[in-house]
Design a protein around this motif. Structure first.
Motif, PDB file in Angstrom:
ATOM      1  N   THR A  46       0.862  -1.186   0.000  1.00 48.27           N
ATOM      2  CA  THR A  46       0.000   0.000   0.000  1.00 48.27           C
ATOM      3  C   THR A  46       0.894   1.229   0.000  1.00 48.27           C
ATOM      4  OG1 THR A  46      -1.902   1.077   1.054  1.00 48.27           O
ATOM      5  CG2 THR A  46      -0.208   0.199   2.516  1.00 48.27           C
ATOM      6  N   SER A  47       0.309   2.402  -0.067  1.00 48.96           N
ATOM      7  CA  SER A  47       1.091   3.637  -0.042  1.00 48.96           C
ATOM      8  C   SER A  47       1.852   3.741   1.269  1.00 48.96           C
ATOM      9  CB  SER A  47       0.176   4.844  -0.216  1.00 48.96           C
ATOM     10  OG  SER A  47      -0.500   4.786  -1.460  1.00 48.96           O
ATOM     11  N   ALA A  48       3.091   4.211   1.207  1.00 52.56           N
ATOM     12  CA  ALA A  48       3.936   4.266   2.396  1.00 52.56           C
ATOM     13  C   ALA A  48       3.315   5.121   3.501  1.00 52.56           C
ATOM     14  CB  ALA A  48       5.317   4.799   2.024  1.00 52.56           C
ATOM     15  N   PHE A  49       2.668   6.224   3.133  1.00 48.81           N
ATOM     16  CA  PHE A  49       2.051   7.087   4.147  1.00 48.81           C
ATOM     17  C   PHE A  49       0.860   6.411   4.816  1.00 48.81           C
ATOM     18  CE2 PHE A  49      -0.116   8.111   0.161  1.00 48.81           C
ATOM     19  CZ  PHE A  49      -1.445   8.016   0.520  1.00 48.81           C
ATOM     20  N   HIS A  50       0.290   5.403   4.155  1.00 52.57           N
ATOM     21  CA  HIS A  50      -0.878   4.692   4.678  1.00 52.57           C
ATOM     22  C   HIS A  50      -0.493   3.513   5.568  1.00 52.57           C
ATOM     23  CE1 HIS A  50      -4.967   3.278   4.846  1.00 52.57           C
ATOM     24  NE2 HIS A  50      -4.719   2.178   4.160  1.00 52.57           N
ATOM     25  N   HIS A  76      -4.107  -5.528  14.897  1.00 53.01           N
ATOM     26  CA  HIS A  76      -5.319  -5.725  15.703  1.00 53.01           C
ATOM     27  C   HIS A  76      -6.082  -6.956  15.229  1.00 53.01           C
ATOM     28  CE1 HIS A  76      -8.690  -4.542  18.267  1.00 53.01           C
ATOM     29  NE2 HIS A  76      -9.486  -4.827  17.249  1.00 53.01           N
ATOM     30  N   SER A  77      -6.090  -7.207  13.924  1.00 54.35           N
ATOM     31  CA  SER A  77      -6.793  -8.368  13.365  1.00 54.35           C
ATOM     32  C   SER A  77      -5.921  -9.614  13.324  1.00 54.35           C
ATOM     33  CB  SER A  77      -7.292  -8.046  11.946  1.00 54.35           C
ATOM     34  OG  SER A  77      -8.265  -7.028  11.977  1.00 54.35           O
ATOM     35  N   LYS A  78      -4.682  -9.479  13.853  1.00 50.45           N
ATOM     36  CA  LYS A  78      -3.739 -10.607  13.930  1.00 50.45           C
ATOM     37  C   LYS A  78      -3.368 -11.152  12.543  1.00 50.45           C
ATOM     38  CE  LYS A  78      -4.999 -12.021  18.623  1.00 50.45           C
ATOM     39  NZ  LYS A  78      -5.739 -10.782  18.907  1.00 50.45           N
ATOM     40  N   VAL A  79      -3.196 -10.243  11.608  1.00 51.44           N
ATOM     41  CA  VAL A  79      -2.697 -10.609  10.284  1.00 51.44           C
ATOM     42  C   VAL A  79      -1.175 -10.557  10.318  1.00 51.44           C
ATOM     43  CG1 VAL A  79      -2.664 -10.028   7.838  1.00 51.44           C
ATOM     44  CG2 VAL A  79      -4.751  -9.677   9.168  1.00 51.44           C
ATOM     45  N   ASN A  80      -0.526 -11.611   9.860  1.00 53.10           N
ATOM     46  CA  ASN A  80       0.933 -11.674   9.824  1.00 53.10           C
ATOM     47  C   ASN A  80       1.429 -10.962   8.573  1.00 53.10           C
ATOM     48  OD1 ASN A  80       3.615 -12.298  10.169  1.00 53.10           O
ATOM     49  ND2 ASN A  80       3.400 -14.475   9.717  1.00 53.10           N
ATOM     50  N   ALA A  81       1.348  -9.638   8.604  1.00 56.43           N
ATOM     51  CA  ALA A  81       1.646  -8.814   7.426  1.00 56.43           C
ATOM     52  C   ALA A  81       3.049  -8.236   7.492  1.00 56.43           C
ATOM     53  CB  ALA A  81       0.629  -7.686   7.304  1.00 56.43           C
ATOM     54  N   VAL A  82       3.747  -8.291   6.371  1.00 55.62           N
ATOM     55  CA  VAL A  82       5.047  -7.640   6.217  1.00 55.62           C
ATOM     56  C   VAL A  82       4.815  -6.372   5.398  1.00 55.62           C
ATOM     57  CG1 VAL A  82       7.381  -7.837   5.288  1.00 55.62           C
ATOM     58  CG2 VAL A  82       6.262  -9.843   6.302  1.00 55.62           C
ATOM     59  N   PRO A  83       5.056  -5.189   5.957  1.00 58.96           N
ATOM     60  CA  PRO A  83       4.711  -3.939   5.260  1.00 58.96           C
ATOM     61  C   PRO A  83       5.659  -3.635   4.106  1.00 58.96           C
ATOM     62  CG  PRO A  83       5.831  -3.459   7.315  1.00 58.96           C
ATOM     63  CD  PRO A  83       5.614  -4.943   7.292  1.00 58.96           C
ATOM     64  N   TYR A  84       5.066  -3.270   2.963  1.00 64.27           N
ATOM     65  CA  TYR A  84       5.849  -2.904   1.780  1.00 64.27           C
ATOM     66  C   TYR A  84       5.262  -1.610   1.224  1.00 64.27           C
ATOM     67  CZ  TYR A  84       8.503  -3.464  -2.555  1.00 64.27           C
ATOM     68  OH  TYR A  84       9.368  -3.279  -3.601  1.00 64.27           O
ATOM     69  N   GLY A  85       5.916  -0.494   1.535  1.00 63.14           N
ATOM     70  CA  GLY A  85       5.409   0.813   1.152  1.00 63.14           C
ATOM     71  C   GLY A  85       5.806   1.220  -0.260  1.00 63.14           C
ATOM     72  N   VAL A  86       4.869   1.825  -0.976  1.00 61.20           N
ATOM     73  CA  VAL A  86       5.111   2.368  -2.317  1.00 61.20           C
ATOM     74  C   VAL A  86       4.484   3.763  -2.367  1.00 61.20           C
ATOM     75  CG1 VAL A  86       5.126   0.068  -3.365  1.00 61.20           C
ATOM     76  CG2 VAL A  86       2.976   1.335  -3.249  1.00 61.20           C
ATOM     77  N   ASP A  87       4.543   4.408  -3.521  1.00 61.29           N
ATOM     78  CA  ASP A  87       3.809   5.670  -3.705  1.00 61.29           C
ATOM     79  C   ASP A  87       4.251   6.730  -2.698  1.00 61.29           C
ATOM     80  OD1 ASP A  87       1.793   7.508  -4.514  1.00 61.29           O
ATOM     81  OD2 ASP A  87       0.400   6.694  -3.031  1.00 61.29           O
ATOM     82  N   PHE A  88       5.555   6.951  -2.594  1.00 58.31           N
ATOM     83  CA  PHE A  88       6.068   7.927  -1.637  1.00 58.31           C
ATOM     84  C   PHE A  88       5.695   9.338  -2.073  1.00 58.31           C
ATOM     85  CE2 PHE A  88       8.529   4.162  -0.899  1.00 58.31           C
ATOM     86  CZ  PHE A  88       8.729   4.157   0.477  1.00 58.31           C
ATOM     87  N   GLN A  89       5.178  10.120  -1.123  1.00 55.91           N
ATOM     88  CA  GLN A  89       4.674  11.460  -1.427  1.00 55.91           C
ATOM     89  C   GLN A  89       5.600  12.580  -0.977  1.00 55.91           C
ATOM     90  OE1 GLN A  89       1.675  12.165  -3.097  1.00 55.91           O
ATOM     91  NE2 GLN A  89       1.743   9.966  -3.524  1.00 55.91           N
ATOM     92  N   HIS A  90       6.588  12.266  -0.121  1.00 58.82           N
ATOM     93  CA  HIS A  90       7.498  13.310   0.340  1.00 58.82           C
ATOM     94  C   HIS A  90       8.293  13.835  -0.843  1.00 58.82           C
ATOM     95  CE1 HIS A  90      11.288  14.939   1.952  1.00 58.82           C
ATOM     96  NE2 HIS A  90      10.528  15.381   2.920  1.00 58.82           N
TER      97      HIS A  90
END
Length: 252
Positions: free
Chosen positions: A184-188, A198-212
């Motif tokens: 998802t977008s890095a800012f999100h 909170h939902s106990k999802v074993n998620a590895v975050p991968y940010g894209v769409d950098f807005q800075h």
């Protein structure tokens, strides 16, 4: 509905409403209404200065985007989850093919990752449509990825979500405790990962769409692109306020 309300009354529209109210108050004849008019116009100027001239948006968005650095991908992933939000649904319905908005990198990176990990299942999580019988956002992205050459059996569109935390709930139902790469977008990511945990999802975050960004004519954090600065601040504040609201509502 909440997206419409934010568009109408979020930070990007504050200066407009203050100028409109101030202008209407100037039509009054009493000293009180004229004093209120001057106050509104002064606040409009301050708003433009803080959000449009100062690097407020860059400062806020940078702190959101730096919370989750890009992960190592050497070990591969069996599942890749992509949150919708890049699709321009009105234009897609009008033209019959997927049209993307300002966050289209979510879809482009999903395609890149799908090719990098050819055995991975691609899960697209969404649920928004223009009208009840129209295709939802996840289906538009699924059809685009199939058209780009991915095998249909690899791609699953998961609907029924109306916000980030319901995205997490749908993803948990789909993958259980299996590790999944979350795109998802890095800012999100701060809000998305709070919901995933909170939902106990074993998620590895991968940010894209950098807005800075300093913008076209800027240097460092400073830019004279006033509208881009205001939109960036609006985007960051939407995430920050959304995160606070989720916490107050007990959703994270």
């Amino acid at each position: 509905m909440h997206y419409l309300l934010w568009t109408l009354f979020g930070p990007a529209s504050w200066a407009f409403w203050l100028i409109l109210i101030g202008t209407l108050l100037l039509l009054g004849r009493s000293k009180r209404t004229r004093s209120l008019a001057r106050l509104c116009l002064a606040l409009a100027g301050i708003t433009v200065f803080v959000l449009g001239i100062l690097p407020t948006g860059n400062w806020l968005i940078d702190r959101l985007e730096r919370m989750y650095p890009l992960p190592a991908l050497e070990n591969g992933f069996d599942r890749i989850a992509v949150l919708t939000g890049a699709e321009d649904l009105a234009s897609s319905e009008k033209n019959g093919v997927l049209q993307v908005g300002e966050h289209g990198e979510r879809i482009l990176e999903a395609l890149t990752l799908a090719n990098r990990f050819p055995d991975a299942e691609i899960l697209i999580i969404g649920g928004v449509s223009i009208r009840n019988n129209d295709k939802i956002d996840a289906e538009w992205t699924r059809d685009f990825l199939i058209g780009a050459g991915l095998a249909p059996v690899r791609i699953k569109a998961i609907g029924g979500s109306i916000d980030t935390c319901s995205n997490a709930e749908k993803l948990r139902n789909a993958v259980g405790s299996t590790r999944v790469l979350l795109v998802t977008s890095a800012f999100h990511l701060p809000r998305a990962m709070a919901c995933m945990k909170h939902s106990k999802v074993n998620a590895v975050p991968y940010g894209v769409d950098f807005q800075h960004s300093a913008g076209r004519y800027g240097a460092g954090n400073v830019s004279i692109d006033v509208m881009a600065n205001i939109n960036r601040a609006d985007l960051a504040l939407h995430e920050i306020i959304g995160l606070a609201f989720y916490r107050l509502a007990g959703r994270i």
